[in-house]
Design a protein around this motif. Structure first.
Motif, mmCIF file in Angstrom:
data_model
loop_
_atom_site.group_PDB
_atom_site.id
_atom_site.type_symbol
_atom_site.label_atom_id
_atom_site.label_comp_id
_atom_site.label_asym_id
_atom_site.label_seq_id
_atom_site.Cartn_x
_atom_site.Cartn_y
_atom_site.Cartn_z
ATOM 1 N N SER A 219 0.809 -1.221 0.000
ATOM 2 C CA SER A 219 0.000 0.000 0.000
ATOM 3 C C SER A 219 0.841 1.269 0.000
ATOM 4 N N VAL A 220 2.139 1.144 0.280
ATOM 5 C CA VAL A 220 3.018 2.313 0.323
ATOM 6 C C VAL A 220 3.560 2.587 -1.079
ATOM 7 N N ALA A 221 3.337 3.795 -1.564
ATOM 8 C CA ALA A 221 3.761 4.166 -2.919
ATOM 9 C C ALA A 221 5.204 4.661 -2.883
ATOM 10 N N THR A 222 6.126 3.745 -3.137
ATOM 11 C CA THR A 222 7.545 4.126 -3.132
ATOM 12 C C THR A 222 7.965 4.799 -4.432
ATOM 13 N N ASP A 223 7.111 4.743 -5.451
ATOM 14 C CA ASP A 223 7.462 5.272 -6.766
ATOM 15 C C ASP A 223 6.906 6.680 -6.994
ATOM 16 N N LYS A 224 6.792 7.453 -5.931
ATOM 17 C CA LYS A 224 6.295 8.825 -6.032
ATOM 18 C C LYS A 224 7.382 9.816 -6.436
ATOM 19 N N GLY A 225 8.614 9.360 -6.533
ATOM 20 C CA GLY A 225 9.690 10.261 -6.924
ATOM 21 C C GLY A 225 10.957 9.495 -7.222
ATOM 22 N N ARG A 226 11.864 10.120 -7.965
ATOM 23 C CA ARG A 226 13.109 9.462 -8.367
ATOM 24 C C ARG A 226 14.222 9.630 -7.340
ATOM 25 N N TYR A 227 13.975 10.464 -6.328
ATOM 26 C CA TYR A 227 15.014 10.727 -5.334
ATOM 27 C C TYR A 227 14.687 10.029 -4.018
ATOM 28 N N LEU A 228 15.725 9.475 -3.407
ATOM 29 C CA LEU A 228 15.606 8.815 -2.109
ATOM 30 C C LEU A 228 16.423 9.604 -1.099
ATOM 31 N N LYS A 229 15.795 9.950 0.011
ATOM 32 C CA LYS A 229 16.522 10.619 1.089
ATOM 33 C C LYS A 229 16.580 9.693 2.293
ATOM 34 N N ILE A 230 17.789 9.463 2.791
ATOM 35 C CA ILE A 230 17.926 8.738 4.051
ATOM 36 C C ILE A 230 18.250 9.764 5.129
ATOM 37 N N TYR A 231 17.637 9.584 6.261
ATOM 38 C CA TYR A 231 17.654 10.601 7.320
ATOM 39 C C TYR A 231 17.997 9.923 8.635
ATOM 40 N N LEU A 232 19.036 10.411 9.289
ATOM 41 C CA LEU A 232 19.517 9.835 10.543
ATOM 42 C C LEU A 232 19.269 10.837 11.670
#
Length: 251
Positions: A219-232
Motif C-alpha cells: 500500500s506504500v507508494a515508493t514510486d512517487k519520486g526518483r530521489y531517495l533521502k535517508i535521514y539519521l
C-alpha cells in the motif's frame, strides 16, 4: 591418438552453481571452478518477455550474466568437455535443470544511481558519500568529525534515475560500529533536502547487528519520486553516524 567415448563421458560431471543473484536488469550465475577438460557451459533461461535465451560461458569465466532474466524462473545448463587439448570431439552433457530458480525478488541495479548530496561527511574516514552505493561493506559514509562534529540530524540524497517500486530496503551501517541508530527513508521529485515534496515511506532501527531490513507494504507508494533521502535523526554516540550500503529490492 587416443579414442574417447562412453567410458570417458561417464567420468564427467556438470559444473556446479555457487549462487544466484538477480537485479532488475539481469540474473547472474556464479560458478564453482570447472573440472579438467571443461570448455564451456551453455545456459538456457527465460527472459521477462517469455523468450528462451541461450548464453555461453567459457571455462575460465566464473560468472554467467543472463540479461533480463525473469524472477523465480528456472534455467537449464550443460557442460561441454574435450579430453585433450587437440581433441576433435567435444562431449556435451545432457541439459540439467538447476536445483534452485532465480530469486523471486530482485535487487535493483545501482550502476546509474548517483549520491547527489549529504548534510556533511568526513571523506577521509570511510571514503565519503559515494560509498553508499559502491557495493563494498568495508567503505562507508561517515558524518563530519574533522574540524568539529556536525550536529544531528544527518542525511543523504540519492538519485535513483527513475521512480522505483520496491518492496524492501536493506541498509548496512559501518561494520562493527554501533553509532548509527534510527534511519528514516523518504522519496520525492525534488532533490532539495528542505523540499516539502518528501514523503516518508519507512523507518527502521539498528539493533545488535550491522544490517537493518525493512519490508515495505504494497500500500506504500515508493514510486512517487526518483530521489531517495535517508535521514539519521539520532545516534547511539551523538552526533556520530556511519552508513556503508543501501539496497532496494523489487519483485
Amino acid at each position: 591418438g587416443s579414442v574417447y567415448g562412453a567410458t570417458y563421458e561417464s567420468t564427467l560431471s556438470q559444473r556446479r552453481v555457487r549462487d544466484l543473484v538477480l537485479t532488475d536488469k539481469s540474473g547472474t550465475i556464479n560458478w564453482f571452478a570447472g573440472g579438467s577438460g571443461l570448455v564451456r557451459v551453455d545456459t538456457r533461461y527465460r527472459n521477462k518477455a517469455g523468450a528462451t535465451v541461450v548464453v555461453h560461458t567459457q571455462a575460465n569465466e566464473n560468472t554467467t550474466v543472463c540479461p533480463d532474466a525473469a524472477p523465480n524462473s528456472t534455467f537449464e545448463y550443460r557442460s561441454l568437455f574435450i579430453p585433450e587439448e587437440h581433441s576433435i570431439d567435444t562431449f556435451a552433457l545432457a541439459w540439467t535443470t538447476a536445483e534452485e530458480p532465480f530469486p523471486n525478488t530482485y535487487r535493483f541495479d545501482r550502476s546509474d544511481w548517483v549520491v547527489l548530496s549529504v548534510s556533511d561527511e568526513t571523506a577521509s574516514d570511510g571514503g565519503g558519500k559515494n560509498t553508499l552505493i559502491d557495493d563494498d561493506l568495508g567503505t562507508f559514509w561517515h558524518s563530519q568529525w574533522e574540524g568539529g562534529e556536525a550536529p544531528l540530524p544527518h542525511w543523504a540524497i540519492i538519485d535513483l534515475n527513475s521512480p522505483k517500486k520496491f518492496i524492501r530496503i536493506e541498509t548496512y551501517r559501518r561494520r562493527g560500529n554501533t553509532n548509527s541508530k534510527t534511519i528514516q527513508y523518504f522519496v520525492g521529485d525534488d532533490p532539495d533536502p528542505e523540499s516539502s515534496d518528501w514523503v516518508q515511506i519507512a523507518e527502521g532501527a539498528f539493533t545488535s547487528g550491522d544490517k537493518v531490513t525493512i519490508d515495505i507494504p504494497a500500500s506504500v507508494a515508493t514510486d512517487k519520486g526518483r530521489y531517495l533521502k535517508i535521514y539519521l535523526p539520532d545516534s547511539n554516540r551523538p552526533p556520530l553516524t556511519s552508513i556503508a550500503e543501501i539496497y532496494l529490492y523489487g519483485n
